[in-house]
Design a protein around this motif. Sequence first.
Motif, PDB file in Angstrom:
ATOM      1  N   HIS A 101     -37.418  26.670   9.358  1.00 42.27           N
ATOM      2  CA  HIS A 101     -37.946  26.106  10.596  1.00 42.27           C
ATOM      3  C   HIS A 101     -37.171  24.853  10.993  1.00 42.27           C
ATOM      4  CE1 HIS A 101     -41.276  28.853  11.197  1.00 42.27           C
ATOM      5  NE2 HIS A 101     -41.568  28.766   9.900  1.00 42.27           N
ATOM      6  N   GLY A 102     -36.652  24.137  10.001  1.00 42.59           N
ATOM      7  CA  GLY A 102     -35.819  22.979  10.320  1.00 42.59           C
ATOM      8  C   GLY A 102     -34.548  23.384  11.029  1.00 42.59           C
ATOM      9  N   LEU A 103     -33.928  24.461  10.550  1.00 40.36           N
ATOM     10  CA  LEU A 103     -32.708  24.950  11.190  1.00 40.36           C
ATOM     11  C   LEU A 103     -32.985  25.489  12.589  1.00 40.36           C
ATOM     12  CD1 LEU A 103     -31.018  26.835   8.196  1.00 40.36           C
ATOM     13  CD2 LEU A 103     -30.385  24.622   9.151  1.00 40.36           C
ATOM     14  N   GLU A 104     -34.186  26.030  12.766  1.00 39.76           N
ATOM     15  CA  GLU A 104     -34.539  26.588  14.058  1.00 39.76           C
ATOM     16  C   GLU A 104     -34.868  25.506  15.086  1.00 39.76           C
ATOM     17  OE1 GLU A 104     -35.251  30.214  15.072  1.00 39.76           O
ATOM     18  OE2 GLU A 104     -33.564  30.136  13.690  1.00 39.76           O
ATOM     19  N   LEU A 105     -35.468  24.419  14.616  1.00 37.14           N
ATOM     20  CA  LEU A 105     -36.016  23.430  15.538  1.00 37.14           C
ATOM     21  C   LEU A 105     -35.208  22.146  15.645  1.00 37.14           C
ATOM     22  CD1 LEU A 105     -39.783  23.756  14.528  1.00 37.14           C
ATOM     23  CD2 LEU A 105     -38.643  24.820  16.481  1.00 37.14           C
ATOM     24  N   VAL A 106     -34.504  21.760  14.558  1.00 41.53           N
ATOM     25  CA  VAL A 106     -33.867  20.444  14.504  1.00 41.53           C
ATOM     26  C   VAL A 106     -32.439  20.506  15.010  1.00 41.53           C
ATOM     27  CG1 VAL A 106     -33.156  18.551  12.996  1.00 41.53           C
ATOM     28  CG2 VAL A 106     -35.328  19.729  12.584  1.00 41.53           C
ATOM     29  N   ASP A 107     -32.118  19.615  15.910  1.00 36.48           N
ATOM     30  CA  ASP A 107     -30.742  19.432  16.365  1.00 36.48           C
ATOM     31  C   ASP A 107     -30.036  18.558  15.327  1.00 36.48           C
ATOM     32  OD1 ASP A 107     -28.379  18.411  17.610  1.00 36.48           O
ATOM     33  OD2 ASP A 107     -29.243  18.812  19.574  1.00 36.48           O
ATOM     34  N   PRO A 108     -28.879  18.988  14.809  1.00 36.24           N
ATOM     35  CA  PRO A 108     -28.186  18.196  13.783  1.00 36.24           C
ATOM     36  C   PRO A 108     -27.971  16.737  14.180  1.00 36.24           C
ATOM     37  CG  PRO A 108     -27.123  20.330  14.055  1.00 36.24           C
ATOM     38  CD  PRO A 108     -28.148  20.224  15.132  1.00 36.24           C
ATOM     39  N   ARG A 109     -27.836  16.472  15.473  1.00 33.78           N
ATOM     40  CA  ARG A 109     -27.582  15.108  15.924  1.00 33.78           C
ATOM     41  C   ARG A 109     -28.775  14.192  15.681  1.00 33.78           C
ATOM     42  NH1 ARG A 109     -26.144  16.101  22.025  1.00 33.78           N
ATOM     43  NH2 ARG A 109     -27.976  17.437  21.709  1.00 33.78           N
ATOM     44  N   TYR A 110     -29.970  14.768  15.552  1.00 33.43           N
ATOM     45  CA  TYR A 110     -31.170  13.958  15.361  1.00 33.43           C
ATOM     46  C   TYR A 110     -31.731  14.089  13.949  1.00 33.43           C
ATOM     47  CZ  TYR A 110     -30.889  13.878  20.435  1.00 33.43           C
ATOM     48  OH  TYR A 110     -30.446  13.725  21.733  1.00 33.43           O
ATOM     49  N   GLY A 127     -48.904   6.859   0.345  1.00 33.34           N
ATOM     50  CA  GLY A 127     -48.705   5.650  -0.446  1.00 33.34           C
ATOM     51  C   GLY A 127     -47.687   5.809  -1.545  1.00 33.34           C
ATOM     52  N   THR A 128     -46.818   6.808  -1.456  1.00 33.26           N
ATOM     53  CA  THR A 128     -45.835   7.014  -2.517  1.00 33.26           C
ATOM     54  C   THR A 128     -44.479   7.398  -1.941  1.00 33.26           C
ATOM     55  OG1 THR A 128     -45.197   8.492  -4.341  1.00 33.26           O
ATOM     56  CG2 THR A 128     -46.862   9.322  -2.819  1.00 33.26           C
ATOM     57  N   SER A 129     -43.489   6.582  -2.199  1.00 31.50           N
ATOM     58  CA  SER A 129     -42.125   6.884  -1.765  1.00 31.50           C
ATOM     59  C   SER A 129     -41.554   8.041  -2.572  1.00 31.50           C
ATOM     60  CB  SER A 129     -41.236   5.643  -1.905  1.00 31.50           C
ATOM     61  OG  SER A 129     -41.280   5.135  -3.228  1.00 31.50           O
ATOM     62  N   TRP A 130     -41.929   8.112  -3.848  1.00 35.33           N
ATOM     63  CA  TRP A 130     -41.449   9.206  -4.697  1.00 35.33           C
ATOM     64  C   TRP A 130     -41.970  10.541  -4.191  1.00 35.33           C
ATOM     65  CZ3 TRP A 130     -40.704   8.527 -10.621  1.00 35.33           C
ATOM     66  CH2 TRP A 130     -39.889   7.410 -10.876  1.00 35.33           C
ATOM     67  N   GLY A 131     -43.267  10.593  -3.855  1.00 33.47           N
ATOM     68  CA  GLY A 131     -43.845  11.840  -3.372  1.00 33.47           C
ATOM     69  C   GLY A 131     -43.243  12.271  -2.064  1.00 33.47           C
ATOM     70  N   SER A 132     -42.977  11.315  -1.180  1.00 33.98           N
ATOM     71  CA  SER A 132     -42.369  11.629   0.112  1.00 33.98           C
ATOM     72  C   SER A 132     -40.965  12.194  -0.074  1.00 33.98           C
ATOM     73  CB  SER A 132     -42.318  10.362   0.969  1.00 33.98           C
ATOM     74  OG  SER A 132     -41.712  10.609   2.209  1.00 33.98           O
ATOM     75  N   ALA A 133     -40.168  11.545  -0.929  1.00 34.21           N
ATOM     76  CA  ALA A 133     -38.798  12.020  -1.174  1.00 34.21           C
ATOM     77  C   ALA A 133     -38.798  13.348  -1.914  1.00 34.21           C
ATOM     78  CB  ALA A 133     -38.013  10.977  -1.964  1.00 34.21           C
ATOM     79  N   GLY A 134     -39.774  13.550  -2.818  1.00 31.68           N
ATOM     80  CA  GLY A 134     -39.810  14.765  -3.626  1.00 31.68           C
ATOM     81  C   GLY A 134     -40.337  15.979  -2.894  1.00 31.68           C
ATOM     82  N   THR A 135     -40.943  15.791  -1.737  1.00 30.75           N
ATOM     83  CA  THR A 135     -41.466  16.927  -0.967  1.00 30.75           C
ATOM     84  C   THR A 135     -40.660  17.106   0.320  1.00 30.75           C
ATOM     85  OG1 THR A 135     -43.158  15.418  -0.070  1.00 30.75           O
ATOM     86  CG2 THR A 135     -43.794  16.803  -1.927  1.00 30.75           C
ATOM     87  N   LEU A 136     -40.991  16.305   1.335  1.00 33.51           N
ATOM     88  CA  LEU A 136     -40.286  16.419   2.601  1.00 33.51           C
ATOM     89  C   LEU A 136     -38.807  16.068   2.445  1.00 33.51           C
ATOM     90  CD1 LEU A 136     -40.408  16.933   5.645  1.00 33.51           C
ATOM     91  CD2 LEU A 136     -41.008  14.521   5.959  1.00 33.51           C
ATOM     92  N   GLY A 137     -38.505  15.087   1.574  1.00 32.16           N
ATOM     93  CA  GLY A 137     -37.114  14.687   1.369  1.00 32.16           C
ATOM     94  C   GLY A 137     -36.253  15.821   0.851  1.00 32.16           C
ATOM     95  N   VAL A 138     -36.794  16.604  -0.078  1.00 30.38           N
ATOM     96  CA  VAL A 138     -36.054  17.744  -0.624  1.00 30.38           C
ATOM     97  C   VAL A 138     -35.775  18.771   0.470  1.00 30.38           C
ATOM     98  CG1 VAL A 138     -36.190  19.698  -2.217  1.00 30.38           C
ATOM     99  CG2 VAL A 138     -36.899  17.433  -2.976  1.00 30.38           C
ATOM    100  N   ALA A 139     -36.786  19.028   1.307  1.00 31.70           N
ATOM    101  CA  ALA A 139     -36.599  19.988   2.400  1.00 31.70           C
ATOM    102  C   ALA A 139     -35.546  19.493   3.392  1.00 31.70           C
ATOM    103  CB  ALA A 139     -37.935  20.224   3.107  1.00 31.70           C
ATOM    104  N   ILE A 140     -35.586  18.208   3.693  1.00 30.27           N
ATOM    105  CA  ILE A 140     -34.609  17.645   4.630  1.00 30.27           C
ATOM    106  C   ILE A 140     -33.199  17.762   4.068  1.00 30.27           C
ATOM    107  CG2 ILE A 140     -33.789  15.465   5.633  1.00 30.27           C
ATOM    108  CD1 ILE A 140     -36.759  14.718   6.014  1.00 30.27           C
ATOM    109  N   MET A 141     -33.043  17.501   2.771  1.00 30.54           N
ATOM    110  CA  MET A 141     -31.717  17.621   2.163  1.00 30.54           C
ATOM    111  C   MET A 141     -31.230  19.062   2.194  1.00 30.54           C
ATOM    112  SD  MET A 141     -30.870  14.591   1.605  1.00 30.54           S
ATOM    113  CE  MET A 141     -29.291  14.998   0.861  1.00 30.54           C
ATOM    114  N   GLY A 142     -32.164  19.991   2.097  1.00 29.91           N
ATOM    115  CA  GLY A 142     -31.790  21.396   2.223  1.00 29.91           C
ATOM    116  C   GLY A 142     -31.293  21.716   3.620  1.00 29.91           C
ATOM    117  N   ILE A 143     -31.995  21.186   4.624  1.00 27.90           N
ATOM    118  CA  ILE A 143     -31.562  21.383   6.012  1.00 27.90           C
ATOM    119  C   ILE A 143     -30.200  20.740   6.226  1.00 27.90           C
ATOM    120  CG2 ILE A 143     -32.099  20.852   8.419  1.00 27.90           C
ATOM    121  CD1 ILE A 143     -35.078  20.856   7.594  1.00 27.90           C
TER     122      ILE A 143
END
Length: 493
Positions: A101-110, A127-143
């Motif tokens: 869905h990230g590839l479908e919706l996200v423009d690489p420029r943004y 309230g956790t930077s680790w949890g944020s990076a370990g969940t959404l952060g991992v998906a973003i790095m995949g995109i």
Amino acid sequence: MPAQQQLQPGFTPSLLLLVAIAAGIIFGIVISGLPTELVLISCGAIATLFTVLHGGSWQLVMDIMGHKIKTALTAILVLYSIGMIIGTWMISGTIPYFIYHGLELVDPRYLYVMAFFGTAIVSTFTGTSWGSAGTLGVAIMGIATAMDVNLAIAAGAVLSGAYFGDKLSPLSDTTIMASMVVGVDLYRHIRYLMYTSLPAATLAAVVYLMLGLNMGDGAATSAAISQGADQIRSIFDLNLLLMLPVVIVLTGSILKKPTLVVLFLATLCAIVLAMIVQHAPLSAVATAAVSGFNVDLLSVIRPDVEVDSLYPALLTLLNRGGLYSMHGAVLFVFCAFFFASALEASGILHVVLNRTLAYVRSATGTILASLAAGMAIILATGNSYVTFFLTRELFAEQYRKRGLHPLNLSRSLEDGGMIPEPLAPWTVSAVYMAATLGVATIEYAPWALFNYLGLVFSILLALAGPWFGWFGVRRIPVEEESTVAPAMEPATR
């Protein structure tokens, strides 16, 4: 802490050793590109030799290291748990679902600026930077990998957003601890953080936006992105059920449930989804959890898929995770703890800081010294709680004498003694972020803008204070001094 009394060597040898260690780290890691583990062990050995020559013992270093490992055991287990989560979330289709869905919706420029704001939102609510990076952060790095954009910038944006949201959140353990140690109201502390955090976040967001808009030809073309998305859809059955592991993690974080229990439940949920939704046999799921997901497993899950025909960036993206993938990170933690323990046993940091305080005679100098001390302690110990208590012990009275409200100290604890932590390769946070995001600390550090801009704006406020009516630096009115001073006593733990 170990009962043995720490050494108090002379100021000159302490300063010389600190300079030598700093030079060794810069030359070894930054200039020569030597393995960080080797550099840390070497610097730790030098500090240990210094300790022994000044009447200390090897046992003292081991006792301190043992204490650090004991206090960080949960963090080490979290590292292994994240490895299992990445492996199981990959084979279950949870991470591919986000990426698709990230590839479908996200423009690489943004992508960079979205990575910043996305992880900031998740961190604020959990309230956790680790949890944020370990969940959404991992998906973003995949995109980011599939889009062929700069991974170091993407990781820096993820880290910046995660820490910005962490500072906004009343659920954050470090935010709570910083206010508690100094004795100020939590919500007043968060509001006071905005003087430095808000301009730092704004500038970081603008830079990430400009970097994206000025992205060159390195980003993948629309055709390549579409090809990657189509191949993900051909490999995995994607549906909304795959969001369940993420919901478990976010709910557990918001409710402040034990991290390891939450991660285990999220892993278990992903295992069940992999077997039900993706029709993966238990043996393949177990392999992904322990050794990591590999495209070779597709021969069991999707025998009709030709691995050789897959988009190259997609292969790099899929082959990751697993319990074994965190062995290197945990080894790194032990090397870092040896270095930090040897440095603490030598006593040189405490000596240099105490001598430096004797020359601090102004409000501006007090703030700058506390920021420097906090950063030195967090980089030496890698423990924000220890940093908070030590910095408070060193500077509480100094702040009162200079007419500075305790809110200034609580903010300095975060800007100097917590937020810069993941920028040093030998800290546990840096090890976690590098292992989770798949980018070396030395590569993402220049792009983790928020993590040092907060410190920069703290310094600017302190320097500009005498010239601009102490904007953003609260002074203690005469009538408040008698009520503020007791708050500087150690907070009840």
